[in-house]
Design an enzyme around this catalytic site. Structure first.
Site, PDB file in Angstrom:
ATOM      1  N   LYS A 289     -16.799  -2.698   7.535  1.00 33.95           N
ATOM      2  CA  LYS A 289     -16.628  -2.244   6.155  1.00 33.95           C
ATOM      3  C   LYS A 289     -17.901  -2.582   5.415  1.00 33.95           C
ATOM      4  O   LYS A 289     -18.381  -3.715   5.492  1.00 33.95           O
ATOM      5  CB  LYS A 289     -15.489  -3.024   5.479  1.00 33.95           C
ATOM      6  CG  LYS A 289     -14.104  -2.612   5.865  1.00 33.95           C
ATOM      7  CD  LYS A 289     -13.109  -3.364   4.973  1.00 33.95           C
ATOM      8  CE  LYS A 289     -11.678  -3.026   5.339  1.00 33.95           C
ATOM      9  NZ  LYS A 289     -10.722  -3.766   4.479  1.00 33.95           N
TER      10      LYS A 289
ATOM     11  N   ASP B  38      -6.114  -8.122   3.080  1.00 31.99           N
ATOM     12  CA  ASP B  38      -6.016  -7.353   1.834  1.00 31.99           C
ATOM     13  C   ASP B  38      -4.644  -6.714   1.620  1.00 31.99           C
ATOM     14  O   ASP B  38      -4.338  -6.263   0.535  1.00 31.99           O
ATOM     15  CB  ASP B  38      -7.161  -6.318   1.700  1.00 31.99           C
ATOM     16  CG  ASP B  38      -7.270  -5.386   2.896  1.00 31.99           C
ATOM     17  OD1 ASP B  38      -6.450  -5.511   3.825  1.00 31.99           O
ATOM     18  OD2 ASP B  38      -8.195  -4.554   2.891  1.00 31.99           O
ATOM     19  N   ARG B  39      -3.811  -6.679   2.674  1.00 34.57           N
ATOM     20  CA  ARG B  39      -2.463  -6.119   2.500  1.00 34.57           C
ATOM     21  C   ARG B  39      -1.418  -7.218   2.366  1.00 34.57           C
ATOM     22  O   ARG B  39      -1.620  -8.329   2.861  1.00 34.57           O
ATOM     23  CB  ARG B  39      -2.079  -5.270   3.711  1.00 34.57           C
ATOM     24  CG  ARG B  39      -2.887  -4.020   3.854  1.00 34.57           C
ATOM     25  CD  ARG B  39      -2.372  -3.187   4.998  1.00 34.57           C
ATOM     26  NE  ARG B  39      -3.065  -1.916   5.004  1.00 34.57           N
ATOM     27  CZ  ARG B  39      -2.666  -0.838   5.647  1.00 34.57           C
ATOM     28  NH1 ARG B  39      -1.566  -0.891   6.372  1.00 34.57           N
ATOM     29  NH2 ARG B  39      -3.352   0.278   5.592  1.00 34.57           N
TER      30      ARG B  39
ATOM     31  N   LYS C 127      -8.227  -4.684  -2.423  1.00 32.78           N
ATOM     32  CA  LYS C 127      -6.866  -5.165  -2.580  1.00 32.78           C
ATOM     33  C   LYS C 127      -6.819  -6.598  -2.080  1.00 32.78           C
ATOM     34  O   LYS C 127      -7.692  -7.025  -1.330  1.00 32.78           O
ATOM     35  CB  LYS C 127      -5.873  -4.266  -1.876  1.00 32.78           C
ATOM     36  CG  LYS C 127      -6.188  -3.969  -0.435  1.00 32.78           C
ATOM     37  CD  LYS C 127      -5.327  -2.807   0.052  1.00 32.78           C
ATOM     38  CE  LYS C 127      -5.666  -2.454   1.477  1.00 32.78           C
ATOM     39  NZ  LYS C 127      -6.117  -1.073   1.617  1.00 32.78           N
TER      40      LYS C 127
ATOM     41  N   THR D  30      -5.926   8.496  -1.676  1.00 39.42           N
ATOM     42  CA  THR D  30      -5.734   7.303  -0.854  1.00 39.42           C
ATOM     43  C   THR D  30      -7.074   6.649  -0.532  1.00 39.42           C
ATOM     44  O   THR D  30      -8.021   7.337  -0.167  1.00 39.42           O
ATOM     45  CB  THR D  30      -5.013   7.707   0.445  1.00 39.42           C
ATOM     46  OG1 THR D  30      -3.697   8.109   0.111  1.00 39.42           O
ATOM     47  CG2 THR D  30      -4.958   6.551   1.432  1.00 39.42           C
TER      48      THR D  30
ATOM     49  N   GLU E 113      -1.264   0.680  -3.656  1.00 45.70           N
ATOM     50  CA  GLU E 113      -0.982   1.787  -2.748  1.00 45.70           C
ATOM     51  C   GLU E 113       0.327   1.496  -2.033  1.00 45.70           C
ATOM     52  O   GLU E 113       0.686   0.337  -1.836  1.00 45.70           O
ATOM     53  CB  GLU E 113      -2.067   1.883  -1.675  1.00 45.70           C
ATOM     54  CG  GLU E 113      -3.441   2.172  -2.196  1.00 45.70           C
ATOM     55  CD  GLU E 113      -4.413   2.384  -1.033  1.00 45.70           C
ATOM     56  OE1 GLU E 113      -4.892   3.504  -0.891  1.00 45.70           O
ATOM     57  OE2 GLU E 113      -4.670   1.439  -0.279  1.00 45.70           O
ATOM     58  N   GLU E 114       0.971   2.558  -1.568  1.00 47.85           N
ATOM     59  CA  GLU E 114       2.227   2.399  -0.839  1.00 47.85           C
ATOM     60  C   GLU E 114       2.046   1.636   0.474  1.00 47.85           C
ATOM     61  O   GLU E 114       2.980   1.095   1.026  1.00 47.85           O
ATOM     62  CB  GLU E 114       2.860   3.757  -0.547  1.00 47.85           C
ATOM     63  CG  GLU E 114       1.944   4.810   0.110  1.00 47.85           C
ATOM     64  CD  GLU E 114       1.562   4.522   1.537  1.00 47.85           C
ATOM     65  OE1 GLU E 114       2.411   4.049   2.300  1.00 47.85           O
ATOM     66  OE2 GLU E 114       0.396   4.788   1.891  1.00 47.85           O
ATOM     67  N   SER E 115       0.804   1.622   0.971  1.00 53.44           N
ATOM     68  CA  SER E 115       0.541   1.028   2.277  1.00 53.44           C
ATOM     69  C   SER E 115       0.366  -0.489   2.193  1.00 53.44           C
ATOM     70  O   SER E 115      -0.489  -1.051   2.861  1.00 53.44           O
ATOM     71  CB  SER E 115      -0.689   1.675   2.884  1.00 53.44           C
ATOM     72  OG  SER E 115      -1.776   1.602   1.978  1.00 53.44           O
TER      73      SER E 115
ATOM     74  N   ASP F 196      -7.227  -8.598   7.869  1.00 45.79           N
ATOM     75  CA  ASP F 196      -8.342  -9.061   7.037  1.00 45.79           C
ATOM     76  C   ASP F 196      -7.902  -9.531   5.654  1.00 45.79           C
ATOM     77  O   ASP F 196      -8.739  -9.787   4.786  1.00 45.79           O
ATOM     78  CB  ASP F 196      -9.406  -7.971   6.920  1.00 45.79           C
ATOM     79  CG  ASP F 196      -8.862  -6.711   6.273  1.00 45.79           C
ATOM     80  OD1 ASP F 196      -7.645  -6.459   6.375  1.00 45.79           O
ATOM     81  OD2 ASP F 196      -9.647  -5.977   5.646  1.00 45.79           O
TER      82      ASP F 196
ATOM     83  N   ASP G 148      -2.256  -8.827   6.241  1.00 47.23           N
ATOM     84  CA  ASP G 148      -2.743  -8.121   7.429  1.00 47.23           C
ATOM     85  C   ASP G 148      -3.976  -8.810   8.020  1.00 47.23           C
ATOM     86  O   ASP G 148      -4.373  -9.894   7.574  1.00 47.23           O
ATOM     87  CB  ASP G 148      -3.036  -6.647   7.111  1.00 47.23           C
ATOM     88  CG  ASP G 148      -4.300  -6.474   6.288  1.00 47.23           C
ATOM     89  OD1 ASP G 148      -4.624  -7.378   5.509  1.00 47.23           O
ATOM     90  OD2 ASP G 148      -4.976  -5.430   6.444  1.00 47.23           O
TER      91      ASP G 148
ATOM     92  N   SER H 144      -9.205  -4.037   9.833  1.00 42.51           N
ATOM     93  CA  SER H 144      -8.072  -4.269   8.942  1.00 42.51           C
ATOM     94  C   SER H 144      -6.790  -4.616   9.696  1.00 42.51           C
ATOM     95  O   SER H 144      -6.738  -5.574  10.439  1.00 42.51           O
ATOM     96  CB  SER H 144      -7.892  -3.051   8.048  1.00 42.51           C
ATOM     97  OG  SER H 144      -6.952  -3.311   7.060  1.00 42.51           O
ATOM     98  N   HIS H 145      -5.768  -3.773   9.538  1.00 41.86           N
ATOM     99  CA  HIS H 145      -4.461  -4.037  10.124  1.00 41.86           C
ATOM    100  C   HIS H 145      -4.335  -3.491  11.545  1.00 41.86           C
ATOM    101  O   HIS H 145      -3.273  -3.592  12.143  1.00 41.86           O
ATOM    102  CB  HIS H 145      -3.403  -3.381   9.243  1.00 41.86           C
ATOM    103  CG  HIS H 145      -3.747  -1.943   8.983  1.00 41.86           C
ATOM    104  ND1 HIS H 145      -4.694  -1.588   8.041  1.00 41.86           N
ATOM    105  CD2 HIS H 145      -3.336  -0.807   9.570  1.00 41.86           C
ATOM    106  CE1 HIS H 145      -4.829  -0.274   8.069  1.00 41.86           C
ATOM    107  NE2 HIS H 145      -4.026   0.230   8.986  1.00 41.86           N
TER     108      HIS H 145
HETATM  109  C1  G1P Z   1      -4.489   3.612   5.305  1.00 37.82           C
HETATM  110  C2  G1P Z   1      -3.559   3.600   4.123  1.00 37.82           C
HETATM  111  C3  G1P Z   1      -4.371   3.583   2.838  1.00 37.82           C
HETATM  112  C4  G1P Z   1      -5.347   2.408   2.859  1.00 37.82           C
HETATM  113  C5  G1P Z   1      -6.166   2.430   4.126  1.00 37.82           C
HETATM  114  C6  G1P Z   1      -7.048   1.192   4.247  1.00 37.82           C
HETATM  115  O1  G1P Z   1      -5.282   4.765   5.269  1.00 37.82           O
HETATM  116  O2  G1P Z   1      -2.681   4.691   4.128  1.00 37.82           O
HETATM  117  O3  G1P Z   1      -3.505   3.480   1.742  1.00 37.82           O
HETATM  118  O4  G1P Z   1      -6.195   2.463   1.756  1.00 37.82           O
HETATM  119  O5  G1P Z   1      -5.316   2.483   5.260  1.00 37.82           O
HETATM  120  O6  G1P Z   1      -6.296   0.014   4.295  1.00 37.82           O
HETATM  121  P1  G1P Z   1      -4.956   6.105   6.062  1.00 37.82           P
HETATM  122  O7  G1P Z   1      -4.856   5.749   7.509  1.00 37.82           O
HETATM  123  O8  G1P Z   1      -3.656   6.607   5.536  1.00 37.82           O
HETATM  124  O9  G1P Z   1      -6.104   7.021   5.716  1.00 37.82           O
HETATM  125 ZN    ZN Z   2      -6.737  -4.746   5.629  1.00 39.19          ZN
END
Ligand code: G1P
Ligand code: ZN
Length: 539
Positions: free
Chosen positions: A125, A280-281, A375, A343, A362-364, A278, A276, A112-113
């Site tokens: 994933k 999704d953000r 997402k 989350t 989500e806030e992230s 991949d 990000d 991901s990010h």
């Molecule tokens: C983090 C984010 C969460 C998101 C996840 C995957 O997870 O906080 O909202 O779903 O990445 O992108 P965390 O590291 O907090 O468990």
């Molecule tokens: Zn991602």
């Protein structure tokens, strides 16, 4: 030729919030990746006769991982793999392919990010036929099997060419190389009014999209520049690189400071967004203006009628517990069902499948809808552009009007990174124990109205999940604590702080939240236990 290879377990292949995520070098250890993939296959009763979507965000080791995966899938009797050209697929595009082709699921190779490269992270994933990541019951089973694994199956074969679109065979398994970008854009064209968006760009509207050297660059060029007519060069850092050019591909104020600085400069475009690693953000920016993800979810929900696919109504909306309550007010005003989940995107999937919600976030920096089961960064950008096109207003005007209507919820997340796992676990368990005693306690102007763990009861499958500890205050302010589930080493404590204000919308967020942040640090004894006097990352 199919081989059975003897192996020994590593014992640490537990999937977190976003799949299995490890340091690249860990993932590249002998049989490490193979062990995990075979454990997934075994945990789901084998893959004989099954079809999967496969691809990655292009990070270091993606190429090798896909080749291993293809050979293992063939050896395990899969019927077919649908693979993104050159082995690339964004997470949302992968979810789209699973649903479009009614496959048994899909595998996305991405952390991901998280940063990529030999010294970065790699991840896997796994999504099932819903198009979303699997529930904990299945990840637990995968973990259990990975601790006992003795052998895996793989074909001996030269590498498969993934550069040409078309179909080929390996040991009776069909391999179809597809163009996931075309399918993804077609899917979006059924949700949004592309003609209206073209008009917006024709009128001279300017935007910048930052692909952060990750997977979405080519999607964004084809969609924004080639399909909707945004000016050439609107998409920057558009070529996916194995190490993301050294970037930490997480679109937020800290890791995409370049884009933020650009939008606060005099060269700023009307609108900007980043995705990000991949895809999704998303981060949304206007001229000299940043939209928090929590506000973004609330604003999109309030403006659903500007998107053709939603204009006849939405089922409901959901947010994660750590996300601000801004969207709660919108749900109430619209009189639609509203859910708060732990989350992790997988908790939204049941709600979407059972038609309880249409939108969620989500806030992230994650927002999405039931069009897929992940997402979707580019979807969020198109939603914002649709509101801008329909109202003729800027990002800032749209957001300020929203605050006027519903009040503003100031919000910030504080991450304390690189903690010893033991220290972090103990902090959380001790805090949980003393929650009840906080009731009614006063800290300066703030009085605790309730303090308890967040427990979610899934209305669809009846399961219960505990995730995070929440301290509520009488004025509607809130502090939430949880440990990250996506790290590849050590532990990260996240403290989420929010405070509503129905009158004053012009305060500086950090200043407004500083007293609460200090209270939160004190309640959890963060400094005393971790030695940290402040958070490593504030977003
Ligand atoms: C983090 C984010 C969460 C998101 C996840 C995957 O997870 O906080 O909202 O779903 O990445 O992108 P965390 O590291 O907090 O468990
Ligand atoms: Zn991602």
């Amino acid at each position: 030729m199919i081989k059975t290879v003897l192996t020994t377990p590593y014992g640490d292949q537990k999937m977190g919030t976003g799949g299995l995520r490890k340091k690249t070098k860990v993932m590249m250890q002998k049989h490490y990746f193979e062990n995990f993939i075979q454990s997934v296959f075994d945990a789901i009763g084998g893959i004989k006769g099954k079809t999967y979507v496969v691809g990655g965000d292009g990070r270091y080791f993606n190429k090798e991982a896909i080749q291993i995966f293809i050979k293992m899938a063939a050896a395990n009797g899969a019927k077919k793999l649908i693979i993104g050209q050159n082995g690339f697929i964004s997470t949302p595009a992968g979810s789209n392919e699973i649903l479009k082709n009614h496959t048994d699921g899909g595998f996305t190779f991405s952390a991901s990010h998280n940063p990529g490269g030999i010294n970065g992270d790699f991840g896997v994933k796994y999504a099932n036929e819903t198009g979303g990541q699997v529930p904990t019951s299945i990840t637990d089973k995968i973990y259990a099997l990975s601790k006992e694994i003795k052998e895996f199956k793989i074909c001996e074969h030269e590498d498969i060419d993934l550069s040409q679109i078309g179909t080929q065979k390996l040991e009776g398994m069909e391999i179809e190389v597809i163009d996931p970008i075309a399918d993804y854009i077609e899917m979006l064209s059924k949700i949004f009014d592309f003609a209206a968006l073209k008009k917006l760009f024709q009128s001279g509207f300017t935007m910048r999209f930052d692909g952060m050297n990750a997977v979405t660059g080519p999607y964004a060029i084809r969609l924004f520049e080639e399909t909707l007519g945004a000016a050439k060069g609107s998409v920057i850092r558009a070529t996916p690189l194995p190490d993301f050019g050294g970037l930490h591909p997480d679109p937020n104020l800290v890791y995409d400071k370049d884009l933020v600085d650009f939008m606060y400069s005099n060269e700023a475009t009307d609108f900007a967004a980043a995705n990000d690693g991949d895809g999704d953000r998303n981060m949304i920016l206007g001229r000299k203006f940043f939209v928090t993800p929590s506000d973004s979810l609330a604003i999109l929900t309030d403006n659903y009628k500007y998107v053709p696919a939603y204009k006849n109504g939405i089922y409901g909306v959901a947010k994660s517990a750590a996300t601000s309550t801004a969207v709660a007010k919108v749900a109430k005003a619209l009189n639609i069902p509203y859910y708060v989940v732990p989350t992790g995107w997988k908790y939204f999937v049941n709600l979407m499948d059972s038609k309880r919600i249409t939108l969620c976030g989500e806030e992230s920096f994650g927002t999405g809808s039931s069009h897929i089961r992940e997402k979707d960064g580019i979807w969020a950008v198109l939603f914002w552009l649709s509101i801008i096109a329909a109202t003729g207003k800027s990002v800032e005007e749209i957001t300020r009007e929203h605050w006027k209507k519903y009040g503003r919820v100031y919000y910030m997340r504080f991450d304390f990174e690189g903690l010893e796992t033991q220290t972090a676990d103990k902090l959380m368990s001790d805090l949980e124990e003393k929650l009840a005693s906080l009731q009614g306690k006063k800290y300066q102007d703030y009085e605790v109205s309730n303090a308890a763990p967040f427990v979610y009861h899934d209305p669809v499958d009846g399961s219960s999940t505990k995730n995070g500890l929440v301290v509520d205050f009488t004025d509607g302010s809130k502090i939430t604590y949880r440990l990250s589930g996506t790290g590849s080493s050590g532990a990260t404590l996240r403290m989420y702080v929010e405070s509503p204000d129905s009158k004053d919308f012009n305060q500086e967020t950090f200043k407004k939240l500083q007293p609460l942040m200090n209270i939160g640090t004190e309640i959890a004894e963060i400094t005393k236990r971790t030695g940290k006097t402040k958070a490593d990352v504030n977003t």
